[in-house]
Design an enzyme around this catalytic site. Sequence first.
Site, PDB file in Angstrom:
ATOM      1  N   ASP A  53       0.708  -1.092   0.099  1.00  8.62           N
ATOM      2  CA  ASP A  53       0.103  -0.062   0.036  1.00  8.62           C
ATOM      3  C   ASP A  53       0.868   1.224  -0.051  1.00  8.62           C
ATOM      4  OD1 ASP A  53      -1.649   2.067   0.732  1.00  8.62           O
ATOM      5  OD2 ASP A  53      -3.069   0.793   1.447  1.00  8.62           O
ATOM      6  N   ASP A  81      -3.371   7.420  -3.424  1.00 12.21           N
ATOM      7  CA  ASP A  81      -3.194   6.297  -2.342  1.00 12.21           C
ATOM      8  C   ASP A  81      -3.612   5.184  -3.222  1.00 12.21           C
ATOM      9  OD1 ASP A  81      -3.352   4.578  -0.472  1.00 12.21           O
ATOM     10  OD2 ASP A  81      -4.891   5.898   0.666  1.00 12.21           O
ATOM     11  N   HIS A  94     -11.722   6.275   2.052  1.00 14.05           N
ATOM     12  CA  HIS A  94     -11.848   7.627   2.588  1.00 14.05           C
ATOM     13  C   HIS A  94     -11.620   8.791   1.808  1.00 14.05           C
ATOM     14  CE1 HIS A  94      -7.372   7.504   2.063  1.00 14.05           C
ATOM     15  NE2 HIS A  94      -7.610   6.274   2.172  1.00 14.05           N
ATOM     16  N   HIS A 127      -6.557  10.857   5.085  1.00 14.13           N
ATOM     17  CA  HIS A 127      -7.594  10.213   5.590  1.00 14.13           C
ATOM     18  C   HIS A 127      -8.763  11.580   6.022  1.00 14.13           C
ATOM     19  CE1 HIS A 127      -7.187   5.872   6.388  1.00 14.13           C
ATOM     20  NE2 HIS A 127      -6.110   6.235   5.354  1.00 14.13           N
ATOM     21  N   GLU A 134     -10.815   1.013  -1.021  1.00 10.99           N
ATOM     22  CA  GLU A 134     -10.076   0.177  -0.734  1.00 10.99           C
ATOM     23  C   GLU A 134     -10.629  -1.349  -0.179  1.00 10.99           C
ATOM     24  OE1 GLU A 134      -6.973   1.190   2.203  1.00 10.99           O
ATOM     25  OE2 GLU A 134      -7.816   3.336   1.993  1.00 10.99           O
ATOM     26  N   GLU A 155      -6.555  -1.101  -4.075  1.00  7.85           N
ATOM     27  CA  GLU A 155      -6.968   0.258  -3.704  1.00  7.85           C
ATOM     28  C   GLU A 155      -6.665   1.106  -4.838  1.00  7.85           C
ATOM     29  OE1 GLU A 155      -5.050   2.079  -0.363  1.00  7.85           O
ATOM     30  OE2 GLU A 155      -6.577   3.828  -0.492  1.00  7.85           O
TER      31      GLU A 155
END
Length: 275
Positions: free
Chosen positions: A62, A73, A133, A141, A166, A261
């Site tokens: 990640d 992200d 998020h 976040h 995700e 994700e």
Amino acid sequence: MSNLRPGVGYLEVCEGVENEIRRRGGDPAFPSGLGVNEVTAHFSPEQGEKRFITDDDLVKLDYGVHIEGYIADTSVTVTNNAAYQPLLKATERALQAAIEVVKRDRRVGEIGRAIAREASKDGFKTISNLSGHTVERYVVHAGKSIPNMFMPNLPVLRQDEVFAIEPFLTFGDASGYVVDSEPETIFSIIARKRTGSKELDELLEMIWSGRKSLPFTPRWFAKGYEMAKMVRYLKELEARRLVRAYPTLVEQSRRPVAQFEHTVALDSDGAVILT
Ligand code: MN
Ligand code: MN
């Protein structure tokens, strides 16, 4: 991601991806996370980490990039273990299904519904206490969570919002939620205040100048510091509520977890995948 394979050390994988991000003109948005099997999130290898990926492992990487605070992200899962392939594929499909339902003014619970429905088709379940998020400048976040299961009455998605979706999936016989575990390898600054200690003030300023509110890992600052001392200072800053730690999250029943994700922007037509 040629490093993400059996025989490569955890540290080599993560330093490799972080160096590649910097080489391309970005900066890591957070310490790259390596989640092996039941280790699900918020673990980044420390200095001196000796473990390496094996043929049996299910491995999640990640990682995120930021440029002047604008964040992307993303994560991928890989495995050479045939027994974990169906879980990996189902997780990939769950992310796809989630992206397909993204639409202006749709409640985020509907994205969770699509993810959970896709998981259950093959007898898998989602991790109930992890979610996607919204993303804002210098905030990984931000305000809204995007659940991995249906939940009623949650906020709607607005045009021009940027958010990470995700799905985390595990086996049907697992607990299906994560718990805090050791070690703590990821931290962020939550407030800047004089502490009355020259050493603590200097450390806080040094980290702030590099990271602002974005997460960091002590190994990034290892050059100027003895590691044991830095860990002790971070504990003191944590006690003063100037720094927070993100403990490693593991699946409660120690079953493996897969994750995919993407970061997505919502324009007038729907989702635009940024990663
Ligand atoms: Mn991520
Ligand atoms: Mn994320």
